[in-house]
Design a protein around this motif. Sequence first.
Motif, PDB file in Angstrom:
ATOM      1  N   LEU A  38       0.820  -1.217   0.000  1.00  0.00           N
ATOM      2  CA  LEU A  38       0.000   0.000   0.000  1.00  0.00           C
ATOM      3  C   LEU A  38       0.859   1.275   0.000  1.00  0.00           C
ATOM      4  O   LEU A  38       0.374   2.343  -0.349  1.00  0.00           O
ATOM      5  CB  LEU A  38      -0.957  -0.004   1.205  1.00  0.00           C
ATOM      6  CG  LEU A  38      -2.286  -0.745   1.070  1.00  0.00           C
ATOM      7  CD1 LEU A  38      -3.248   0.036   0.197  1.00  0.00           C
ATOM      8  CD2 LEU A  38      -2.164  -2.145   0.509  1.00  0.00           C
ATOM      9  N   ALA A  39       2.148   1.137   0.344  1.00  0.00           N
ATOM     10  CA  ALA A  39       3.037   2.301   0.299  1.00  0.00           C
ATOM     11  C   ALA A  39       3.297   2.732  -1.147  1.00  0.00           C
ATOM     12  O   ALA A  39       3.702   3.866  -1.403  1.00  0.00           O
ATOM     13  CB  ALA A  39       4.359   1.979   0.994  1.00  0.00           C
ATOM     14  N   GLU A  40       3.038   1.845  -2.098  1.00  0.00           N
ATOM     15  CA  GLU A  40       3.281   2.173  -3.511  1.00  0.00           C
ATOM     16  C   GLU A  40       2.084   2.840  -4.183  1.00  0.00           C
ATOM     17  O   GLU A  40       2.120   3.123  -5.385  1.00  0.00           O
ATOM     18  CB  GLU A  40       3.660   0.895  -4.281  1.00  0.00           C
ATOM     19  CG  GLU A  40       5.036   0.390  -3.893  1.00  0.00           C
ATOM     20  CD  GLU A  40       5.351  -0.993  -4.441  1.00  0.00           C
ATOM     21  OE1 GLU A  40       4.530  -1.539  -5.213  1.00  0.00           O
ATOM     22  OE2 GLU A  40       6.418  -1.528  -4.076  1.00  0.00           O
ATOM     23  N   GLY A  41       1.018   3.089  -3.406  1.00  0.00           N
ATOM     24  CA  GLY A  41      -0.177   3.719  -3.953  1.00  0.00           C
ATOM     25  C   GLY A  41      -1.378   2.816  -3.741  1.00  0.00           C
ATOM     26  O   GLY A  41      -1.248   1.682  -3.270  1.00  0.00           O
ATOM     27  N   PHE A  42      -2.549   3.332  -4.096  1.00  0.00           N
ATOM     28  CA  PHE A  42      -3.781   2.570  -3.901  1.00  0.00           C
ATOM     29  C   PHE A  42      -4.007   1.659  -5.115  1.00  0.00           C
ATOM     30  O   PHE A  42      -4.041   2.149  -6.247  1.00  0.00           O
ATOM     31  CB  PHE A  42      -4.956   3.531  -3.704  1.00  0.00           C
ATOM     32  CG  PHE A  42      -6.212   2.820  -3.319  1.00  0.00           C
ATOM     33  CD1 PHE A  42      -6.339   2.234  -2.067  1.00  0.00           C
ATOM     34  CD2 PHE A  42      -7.264   2.719  -4.205  1.00  0.00           C
ATOM     35  CE1 PHE A  42      -7.495   1.554  -1.706  1.00  0.00           C
ATOM     36  CE2 PHE A  42      -8.423   2.037  -3.855  1.00  0.00           C
ATOM     37  CZ  PHE A  42      -8.542   1.459  -2.606  1.00  0.00           C
ATOM     38  N   ASN A 177     -12.550  -6.581  -5.920  1.00  0.00           N
ATOM     39  CA  ASN A 177     -12.106  -7.247  -4.699  1.00  0.00           C
ATOM     40  C   ASN A 177     -10.779  -6.675  -4.208  1.00  0.00           C
ATOM     41  O   ASN A 177     -10.594  -6.453  -3.007  1.00  0.00           O
ATOM     42  CB  ASN A 177     -12.003  -8.763  -4.919  1.00  0.00           C
ATOM     43  CG  ASN A 177     -13.331  -9.429  -5.231  1.00  0.00           C
ATOM     44  OD1 ASN A 177     -13.478 -10.164  -6.199  1.00  0.00           O
ATOM     45  ND2 ASN A 177     -14.351  -9.173  -4.402  1.00  0.00           N
ATOM     46  N   ILE A 178      -9.839  -6.423  -5.124  1.00  0.00           N
ATOM     47  CA  ILE A 178      -8.537  -5.870  -4.719  1.00  0.00           C
ATOM     48  C   ILE A 178      -8.734  -4.501  -4.056  1.00  0.00           C
ATOM     49  O   ILE A 178      -8.234  -4.246  -2.959  1.00  0.00           O
ATOM     50  CB  ILE A 178      -7.590  -5.714  -5.939  1.00  0.00           C
ATOM     51  CG1 ILE A 178      -7.258  -7.071  -6.557  1.00  0.00           C
ATOM     52  CG2 ILE A 178      -6.299  -4.975  -5.531  1.00  0.00           C
ATOM     53  CD1 ILE A 178      -6.568  -6.978  -7.930  1.00  0.00           C
ATOM     54  N   ALA A 182      -8.083  -3.550  -0.109  1.00  0.00           N
ATOM     55  CA  ALA A 182      -7.052  -2.542   0.145  1.00  0.00           C
ATOM     56  C   ALA A 182      -7.657  -1.413   0.987  1.00  0.00           C
ATOM     57  O   ALA A 182      -7.023  -0.897   1.920  1.00  0.00           O
ATOM     58  CB  ALA A 182      -6.510  -2.005  -1.171  1.00  0.00           C
ATOM     59  N   LEU A 183      -8.893  -1.067   0.678  1.00  0.00           N
ATOM     60  CA  LEU A 183      -9.578  -0.017   1.437  1.00  0.00           C
ATOM     61  C   LEU A 183      -9.848  -0.476   2.871  1.00  0.00           C
ATOM     62  O   LEU A 183      -9.619   0.273   3.831  1.00  0.00           O
ATOM     63  CB  LEU A 183     -10.893   0.316   0.715  1.00  0.00           C
ATOM     64  CG  LEU A 183     -11.582   1.605   1.099  1.00  0.00           C
ATOM     65  CD1 LEU A 183     -10.641   2.791   0.942  1.00  0.00           C
ATOM     66  CD2 LEU A 183     -12.815   1.804   0.205  1.00  0.00           C
ATOM     67  N   LEU A 184     -10.310  -1.706   3.013  1.00  0.00           N
ATOM     68  CA  LEU A 184     -10.550  -2.248   4.359  1.00  0.00           C
ATOM     69  C   LEU A 184      -9.250  -2.225   5.169  1.00  0.00           C
ATOM     70  O   LEU A 184      -9.242  -1.869   6.353  1.00  0.00           O
ATOM     71  CB  LEU A 184     -11.105  -3.671   4.260  1.00  0.00           C
ATOM     72  CG  LEU A 184     -11.372  -4.373   5.592  1.00  0.00           C
ATOM     73  CD1 LEU A 184     -12.471  -3.657   6.384  1.00  0.00           C
ATOM     74  CD2 LEU A 184     -11.764  -5.839   5.370  1.00  0.00           C
ATOM     75  N   LEU A 185      -8.143  -2.570   4.520  1.00  0.00           N
ATOM     76  CA  LEU A 185      -6.852  -2.562   5.209  1.00  0.00           C
ATOM     77  C   LEU A 185      -6.495  -1.140   5.659  1.00  0.00           C
ATOM     78  O   LEU A 185      -6.060  -0.937   6.805  1.00  0.00           O
ATOM     79  CB  LEU A 185      -5.772  -3.146   4.289  1.00  0.00           C
ATOM     80  CG  LEU A 185      -4.328  -3.087   4.771  1.00  0.00           C
ATOM     81  CD1 LEU A 185      -4.163  -3.699   6.161  1.00  0.00           C
ATOM     82  CD2 LEU A 185      -3.400  -3.804   3.784  1.00  0.00           C
ATOM     83  N   LEU A 186      -6.694  -0.151   4.795  1.00  0.00           N
ATOM     84  CA  LEU A 186      -6.410   1.241   5.185  1.00  0.00           C
ATOM     85  C   LEU A 186      -7.273   1.656   6.377  1.00  0.00           C
ATOM     86  O   LEU A 186      -6.800   2.315   7.304  1.00  0.00           O
ATOM     87  CB  LEU A 186      -6.685   2.202   4.015  1.00  0.00           C
ATOM     88  CG  LEU A 186      -5.738   2.160   2.820  1.00  0.00           C
ATOM     89  CD1 LEU A 186      -6.217   3.125   1.731  1.00  0.00           C
ATOM     90  CD2 LEU A 186      -4.304   2.526   3.230  1.00  0.00           C
ATOM     91  N   MET A 187      -8.527   1.245   6.354  1.00  0.00           N
ATOM     92  CA  MET A 187      -9.457   1.628   7.433  1.00  0.00           C
ATOM     93  C   MET A 187      -9.061   0.977   8.759  1.00  0.00           C
ATOM     94  O   MET A 187      -9.014   1.637   9.799  1.00  0.00           O
ATOM     95  CB  MET A 187     -10.891   1.215   7.047  1.00  0.00           C
ATOM     96  CG  MET A 187     -11.440   1.988   5.873  1.00  0.00           C
ATOM     97  SD  MET A 187     -12.830   1.151   5.065  1.00  0.00           S
ATOM     98  CE  MET A 187     -14.177   1.568   6.150  1.00  0.00           C
ATOM     99  N   VAL A 188      -8.774  -0.324   8.716  1.00  0.00           N
ATOM    100  CA  VAL A 188      -8.423  -1.027   9.963  1.00  0.00           C
ATOM    101  C   VAL A 188      -7.076  -0.514  10.479  1.00  0.00           C
ATOM    102  O   VAL A 188      -6.887  -0.351  11.693  1.00  0.00           O
ATOM    103  CB  VAL A 188      -8.437  -2.562   9.762  1.00  0.00           C
ATOM    104  CG1 VAL A 188      -7.966  -3.272  11.017  1.00  0.00           C
ATOM    105  CG2 VAL A 188      -9.832  -3.043   9.381  1.00  0.00           C
TER     106      VAL A 188
END
Length: 264
Positions: A38-42, A177-178, A182-188
């Motif tokens: 995720l450091a490489e962008g969304f 799905n990706i 990825a969004l769920l990961l940012l939120m958590v």
Amino acid sequence: MQQYLDLLHRVLETGTAKSDRTGTGTRSVFGHQMRFDLAEGFPLVTTKKLHTRSIIHELLWFIAGDTNVQYLRDNKVTIWDEWADDQGNLGPVYGKQWRSWQCCDGRVIDQLTDVVEQIRTNPDSRRLIVTAWNPGELEHMALPPCHLLFQFYVADNRLSCQLYQRSADVFLGVPFNIASYALLLLMVAQVTGLEAGEFVHALGDAHLYDNHLEQAQKQLSREPRELPTMELEPSVNSLFDFKYEHFQLTGYDPHPHIAAPVAV
Ligand SMILES: Nc1nc(=O)c2c([nH]1)NC[C@@H]1CN(c3ccc(C(=O)N[C@@H](CCC(=O)O)C(=O)O)cc3)CN21
Ligand SMILES: O=c1ccn([C@H]2C[C@H](O)[C@@H](COP(=O)(O)O)O2)c(=O)[nH]1
């Protein structure tokens, strides 16, 4: 998003012709892994335009524990319409299993609340798991879960997430799905005070429907572009307080949308 283009290429070049439940026909491979830092962008596919509004609303709807399409319809999201009954119900799908898994002894388990609490208090745990695969309820679901189990992992103050997806519609479903996980990961990560690490995506039956092959070729002929950035409203500190307005996507400059029929 070379990882995604590599998957398209692999299925097109090495996939086996396989019939399927919908009667459409597919090219399919079994077992594939993609990793997104995720450091490489969304990780939003840039070789066709994705409807991020649908992705965000669908995720908020899962997190709210909702299994009726009315919320999606109110927000002009139609992706679940084909599977809903005339009351808009889908049965005990994702939202129900994530937020109110019913045990045979009568207890009800809120897996999302529990996993966030465990990440906060016991980050080294190897049991940071949420599963939607509830064998006792599969027959009541409009569609058995495709993205069925995810696990979190904390190391060096970074939170990672791995998803197991049993069945993957590579052209239509997988880009959604990706982005969704990825969004769920940012939120958590935000609500647990961690940095977002990697999203790891493991696929079982990864298939291109026979009526998506030209669209897949077209995507492969396009040059991938720089990944966008997704920013979350930083004051939100509970997973259940996020609203649509709290997400800001910048720098998304995709190639034009490519339409494809969904197999029902
Ligand atoms: N065959 C199939 N593929 C899927 O990906 C899928 C299902 N069934 N059934 C359940 C859900 C619904 N999902 C869907 C359904 C439709 C689109 C779709 O038509 N996407 C278009 C339009 C997007 C929009 O209207 O927002 C796309 O171009 O991405 C995507 C995901 C993912 N799932
Ligand atoms: O999030 C999702 C939901 C569904 N899919 C796809 C995968 C398959 O093409 C169908 C489901 O059919 P089954 O016969 O139950 O496998 O939906 C997806 O890719 N992502």
